[in-house]
Design a protein around this motif. Sequence first.
Motif, PDB file in Angstrom:
ATOM      1  N   ILE A   1      26.424  -5.983  34.185  1.00  0.00           N
ATOM      2  CA  ILE A   1      25.200  -5.235  33.915  1.00  0.00           C
ATOM      3  C   ILE A   1      24.262  -5.420  35.096  1.00  0.00           C
ATOM      4  O   ILE A   1      24.092  -6.533  35.592  1.00  0.00           O
ATOM      5  N   PHE A   2      23.653  -4.330  35.525  1.00  0.00           N
ATOM      6  CA  PHE A   2      22.729  -4.387  36.653  1.00  0.00           C
ATOM      7  C   PHE A   2      21.314  -4.592  36.138  1.00  0.00           C
ATOM      8  O   PHE A   2      20.821  -3.829  35.308  1.00  0.00           O
ATOM      9  N   LEU A   3      20.647  -5.639  36.623  1.00  0.00           N
ATOM     10  CA  LEU A   3      19.250  -5.899  36.280  1.00  0.00           C
ATOM     11  C   LEU A   3      18.383  -5.269  37.367  1.00  0.00           C
ATOM     12  O   LEU A   3      18.341  -5.755  38.497  1.00  0.00           O
ATOM     13  N   GLU A   4      17.709  -4.183  37.023  1.00  0.00           N
ATOM     14  CA  GLU A   4      16.952  -3.437  38.025  1.00  0.00           C
ATOM     15  C   GLU A   4      15.764  -4.218  38.563  1.00  0.00           C
ATOM     16  O   GLU A   4      15.486  -4.183  39.760  1.00  0.00           O
ATOM     17  N   ASP A   5      15.050  -4.933  37.680  1.00  0.00           N
ATOM     18  CA  ASP A   5      13.862  -5.656  38.136  1.00  0.00           C
ATOM     19  C   ASP A   5      14.205  -6.832  39.047  1.00  0.00           C
ATOM     20  O   ASP A   5      13.396  -7.241  39.872  1.00  0.00           O
ATOM     21  N   GLU A   6      15.425  -7.383  38.923  1.00  0.00           N
ATOM     22  CA  GLU A   6      15.847  -8.492  39.780  1.00  0.00           C
ATOM     23  C   GLU A   6      16.812  -8.045  40.874  1.00  0.00           C
ATOM     24  O   GLU A   6      17.202  -8.840  41.720  1.00  0.00           O
ATOM     25  N   ASN A   7      17.241  -6.787  40.824  1.00  0.00           N
ATOM     26  CA  ASN A   7      18.116  -6.191  41.826  1.00  0.00           C
ATOM     27  C   ASN A   7      19.418  -6.979  42.007  1.00  0.00           C
ATOM     28  O   ASN A   7      19.818  -7.311  43.119  1.00  0.00           O
ATOM     29  N   ARG A   8      20.093  -7.294  40.884  1.00  0.00           N
ATOM     30  CA  ARG A   8      21.356  -8.026  40.947  1.00  0.00           C
ATOM     31  C   ARG A   8      22.217  -7.694  39.734  1.00  0.00           C
ATOM     32  O   ARG A   8      21.741  -7.173  38.731  1.00  0.00           O
ATOM     33  N   TRP A   9      23.506  -8.004  39.855  1.00  0.00           N
ATOM     34  CA  TRP A   9      24.470  -7.803  38.779  1.00  0.00           C
ATOM     35  C   TRP A   9      24.658  -9.096  38.007  1.00  0.00           C
ATOM     36  O   TRP A   9      24.639 -10.178  38.574  1.00  0.00           O
ATOM     37  N   VAL A  10      24.884  -8.975  36.699  1.00  0.00           N
ATOM     38  CA  VAL A  10      25.149 -10.116  35.827  1.00  0.00           C
ATOM     39  C   VAL A  10      26.385  -9.787  35.007  1.00  0.00           C
ATOM     40  O   VAL A  10      26.508  -8.684  34.475  1.00  0.00           O
ATOM     41  N   THR A  11      27.319 -10.725  34.909  1.00  0.00           N
ATOM     42  CA  THR A  11      28.497 -10.550  34.065  1.00  0.00           C
ATOM     43  C   THR A  11      28.310 -11.376  32.803  1.00  0.00           C
ATOM     44  O   THR A  11      28.078 -12.580  32.879  1.00  0.00           O
ATOM     45  N   ILE A  12      28.392 -10.714  31.648  1.00  0.00           N
ATOM     46  CA  ILE A  12      28.246 -11.417  30.378  1.00  0.00           C
ATOM     47  C   ILE A  12      29.381 -11.015  29.446  1.00  0.00           C
ATOM     48  O   ILE A  12      29.988  -9.957  29.605  1.00  0.00           O
ATOM     49  N   ARG A  13      29.671 -11.892  28.486  1.00  0.00           N
ATOM     50  CA  ARG A  13      30.649 -11.591  27.438  1.00  0.00           C
ATOM     51  C   ARG A  13      29.879 -11.156  26.209  1.00  0.00           C
ATOM     52  O   ARG A  13      29.055 -11.899  25.691  1.00  0.00           O
ATOM     53  N   LEU A  14      30.135  -9.945  25.760  1.00  0.00           N
ATOM     54  CA  LEU A  14      29.420  -9.459  24.602  1.00  0.00           C
ATOM     55  C   LEU A  14      30.348  -8.678  23.695  1.00  0.00           C
ATOM     56  O   LEU A  14      31.411  -8.222  24.115  1.00  0.00           O
ATOM     57  N   SER A  15      29.945  -8.556  22.441  1.00  0.00           N
ATOM     58  CA  SER A  15      30.738  -7.812  21.474  1.00  0.00           C
ATOM     59  C   SER A  15      30.520  -6.319  21.693  1.00  0.00           C
ATOM     60  O   SER A  15      29.525  -5.897  22.289  1.00  0.00           O
ATOM     61  N   THR A  16      31.445  -5.529  21.206  1.00  0.00           N
ATOM     62  CA  THR A  16      31.313  -4.088  21.369  1.00  0.00           C
ATOM     63  C   THR A  16      30.125  -3.564  20.575  1.00  0.00           C
ATOM     64  O   THR A  16      29.485  -2.597  20.974  1.00  0.00           O
ATOM     65  N   ARG A  17      29.794  -4.200  19.480  1.00  0.00           N
ATOM     66  CA  ARG A  17      28.603  -3.829  18.713  1.00  0.00           C
ATOM     67  C   ARG A  17      27.344  -4.090  19.545  1.00  0.00           C
ATOM     68  O   ARG A  17      26.417  -3.286  19.576  1.00  0.00           O
ATOM     69  N   ALA A  18      27.306  -5.214  20.242  1.00  0.00           N
ATOM     70  CA  ALA A  18      26.157  -5.538  21.089  1.00  0.00           C
ATOM     71  C   ALA A  18      26.062  -4.574  22.270  1.00  0.00           C
ATOM     72  O   ALA A  18      24.964  -4.257  22.726  1.00  0.00           O
ATOM     73  N   LEU A  19      27.198  -4.093  22.748  1.00  0.00           N
ATOM     74  CA  LEU A  19      27.196  -3.134  23.850  1.00  0.00           C
ATOM     75  C   LEU A  19      26.514  -1.836  23.435  1.00  0.00           C
ATOM     76  O   LEU A  19      25.750  -1.251  24.198  1.00  0.00           O
ATOM     77  N   ARG A  20      26.750  -1.398  22.212  1.00  0.00           N
ATOM     78  CA  ARG A  20      26.083  -0.194  21.707  1.00  0.00           C
ATOM     79  C   ARG A  20      24.575  -0.412  21.629  1.00  0.00           C
ATOM     80  O   ARG A  20      23.785   0.454  22.011  1.00  0.00           O
ATOM     81  N   THR A  21      24.179  -1.579  21.136  1.00  0.00           N
ATOM     82  CA  THR A  21      22.760  -1.904  21.042  1.00  0.00           C
ATOM     83  C   THR A  21      22.140  -1.984  22.430  1.00  0.00           C
ATOM     84  O   THR A  21      21.025  -1.520  22.656  1.00  0.00           O
ATOM     85  N   LEU A  22      22.881  -2.566  23.354  1.00  0.00           N
ATOM     86  CA  LEU A  22      22.408  -2.725  24.722  1.00  0.00           C
ATOM     87  C   LEU A  22      22.171  -1.372  25.387  1.00  0.00           C
ATOM     88  O   LEU A  22      21.178  -1.175  26.077  1.00  0.00           O
ATOM     89  N   ARG A  23      23.059  -0.425  25.153  1.00  0.00           N
ATOM     90  CA  ARG A  23      22.892   0.911  25.732  1.00  0.00           C
ATOM     91  C   ARG A  23      21.702   1.640  25.128  1.00  0.00           C
ATOM     92  O   ARG A  23      21.069   2.458  25.781  1.00  0.00           O
TER      93      ARG A  23
END
Length: 94
Positions: free
Chosen positions: A38-60
């Motif tokens: 996931i790209f954090l725009e305010d910090e201008n960097r990528w972060v790799t996280i393990r998340l559930s597919t349900r959380a991915l929907r919420t995240l989007r």
Amino acid sequence: MARRCEVTGRGTVSGNNVSHSHIKTRRTWKVNLIKKRIFLEDENRWVTIRLSTRALRTLRKKGIKAAIKDNGGSLGVLAPKKYAGITKQALKKA
């Protein structure tokens, strides 16, 4: 590494299989985890996280920081790996 979503905190749950004759045997349900960059725009960097597919929907829908705050998690998940075990106070002193 535990099978746990870093955003929502969901993990493996246990219960019973129940047959037609009502014989119960123990079983587990594992959370559907994926690794996502996931790209954090305010910090201008990528972060790799393990998340559930349900959380991915919420995240989007809400965005990464809002999704973590709504689920009672800490934004420490988004910390760079080199600062993973360091507290904020230790960073201020350095």
